[in-house]
Design an enzyme around this catalytic site. Structure first.
Site, PDB file in Angstrom:
ATOM      1  NE  ARG A   1       0.355   1.602   3.303  1.00  0.00           N
ATOM      2  CZ  ARG A   1       1.078   2.308   3.565  1.00  0.00           C
ATOM      3  NH1 ARG A   1       2.498   1.912   3.833  1.00  0.00           N
ATOM      4  NH2 ARG A   1       0.952   3.735   3.805  1.00  0.00           N
ATOM      5  N   GLY A   2       0.123   2.347  -0.101  1.00  0.00           N
ATOM      6  CA  GLY A   2       0.829   3.746  -0.309  1.00  0.00           C
ATOM      7  C   GLY A   2       1.112   4.000  -1.650  1.00  0.00           C
ATOM      8  CB  ALA A   3       0.401   7.059  -3.700  1.00  0.00           C
TER       9      ALA A   3
ATOM     10  CD  GLN B   1      -3.031   2.742   6.750  1.00  0.00           C
ATOM     11  OE1 GLN B   1      -3.824   3.051   7.680  1.00  0.00           O
ATOM     12  NE2 GLN B   1      -3.793   2.652   5.811  1.00  0.00           N
TER      13      GLN B   1
ATOM     14  CG  ASP C   1      -3.298   8.245  -1.368  1.00  0.00           C
ATOM     15  OD1 ASP C   1      -2.994   8.619  -0.161  1.00  0.00           O
ATOM     16  OD2 ASP C   1      -2.635   6.895  -1.489  1.00  0.00           O
TER      17      ASP C   1
ATOM     18  CG  ASN D   1      -2.299  11.621   2.617  1.00  0.00           C
ATOM     19  OD1 ASN D   1      -1.849  10.617   2.386  1.00  0.00           O
ATOM     20  ND2 ASN D   1      -2.092  11.824   4.031  1.00  0.00           N
ATOM     21  CE  LYS D   2      -4.920   5.581   4.399  1.00  0.00           C
ATOM     22  NZ  LYS D   2      -5.920   4.835   3.642  1.00  0.00           N
TER      23      LYS D   2
END
Ligand code: MRU
Length: 344
Positions: A45-47, A195, A236, A246-247
């Site tokens: 995960r993570g862009a 996360q 993101d 973003n998150k």
């Protein structure tokens, strides 16, 4: 630093981020379907990291489809790209990487499929390598605005685990720490997927960086007491006017930052900009499984049958953002104009 994703002998090895920090386990993907599944299930995960994974997914599709017919080959490449594009909707790096791979296959002047396969694998490796270098560059540029002694707040995980290496927001922190600056990081746990607690806390502790883990609702308290100097988060997708997806929870942090006059920076590579979008409201927001909210590590914490909403991202309007740290420098307001200059 742990390696998030690696190409080894025709296969892709990922560290399973759903198991960290308690268990270090790797997943081997042999085809693009397994890569798509791993992105969906957030093993990776993570862009930027899912961009790299998707690029390798495309390279595996090319490698595994054994045909001598170029049209059939390109059809299979298109099919793989559709499956990978469906894996997660918000981070634009995924679409950017898939697009780059599809274009390469289609525009290749070589009519030998084996050669195209080779070029696609080289391109995926290049995307991985570029991302690692970009993160280091971002770290170098961003560290210039970090004071010699600073308390930094971060949300989610924008670290080595979320990229090919080094990280974006955590890359800036890493660089500042390496330069000998006295850094203390407040890490938001980042409900519901944690996360921050599971990944960022682990990554920064491995690096010997001084951290304090807090629950998300504690951030305002520390800001109001003057205990946070600067906020660094990842992104993101960034629209052409500088709104940042973003998150989930990032928006609340940004509003609190403005209220408390704390500089708030988003840290991202140029590949995270989506200049086809006018503003943040156009960014698709992923809604995830309700169980991420009703359960923690399999233990039910809410009444059975409760109605749940679980958007995985939110959009921070540009007016809350002091600057966007990229490998090409720090973009500041007026965003529309400056993003056009730097990104296009
Ligand atoms: O749902 P996730 O864990 O993929 O979300 C990750 C984030 O929101 C990160 O902050 C973002 O992708 C930037 S990572 C360098």
């Amino acid at each position: 630093m742990v390696k998030t994703i690696e190409y080894i002998d025709g296969k892709i090895r990922l560290i399973d981020q759903t198991k960290l920090p308690l268990v270090k386990e790797w997943i081997i993907c042999e085809d693009y379907l397994q890569i798509a599944e791993s992105i969906k299930k957030m093993h990776i995960r993570g862009a930027p990291a899912i961009g790299v994974a998707a690029a390798y997914g495309m390279a595996l599709a090319a490698q595994n489809f054994r045909t001598q017919n170029i049209n059939d080959f390109l059809k299979e490449i298109e099919k793989a790209s559709m499956v990978l594009r469906e894996s997660r909707p918000t981070a634009v790096n995924l679409f950017w990487a898939v697009e780059r791979m599809v274009k390469l296959a289609n525009e290749s002047e070589i009519d030998c499929i084996e050669e195209i396969r080779k070029t696609m694998l080289e391109e995926a490796k290049k995307i991985e390598e570029e991302d690692a270098n970009i993160c280091r560059k971002i770290g170098e540029i961003g560290s210039e605005i970090i004071p010699a002694k600073a308390t930094i707040l971060t949300h989610c995980n924008a670290g080595a685990l979320a990229t090919a290496d080094y990280g974006t927001a955590l890359g800036v922190i890493r660089s500042a720490h390496k330069q000998g600056k006295d850094i203390h990081v407040f890490v938001d746990e980042t409900r519901p997927y944690l996360q921050g607690a599971r990944l960022t806390a682990w990554e920064l502790m491995e690096e010997g960086i001084n951290i304090s883990l807090i629950t998300d609702n504690m951030a305002g308290h520390f800001m109001s007491r003057g205990m946070i100097d600067i906020i660094l988060v990842g992104a993101d997708r960034i629209s052409s006017n500088g709104d940042v997806a973003n998150k989930i929870g990032t928006y609340s942090v940004a509003v609190l930052a403005k209220e408390n006059q704390i500089p708030f920076y988003s840290v991202a590579p140029i590949s995270t900009f989506d200049i086809t979008l006018k503003a943040g409201y156009e960014i698709p927001i992923e809604e995830r499984n309700p169980e991420e909210v009703t359960h923690i590590f399999g233990i039910q914490i809410a009444p059975t049958g409760v109605k749940v909403r679980n958007p995985s991202f939110d959009v921070t309007p540009n007016r809350y953002i002091s600057g966007i740290i990229t490998e090409r420098g720090i973009i500041r307001p007026p965003y529309e104009e400056n993003i056009r200059k730097v990104v296009c």
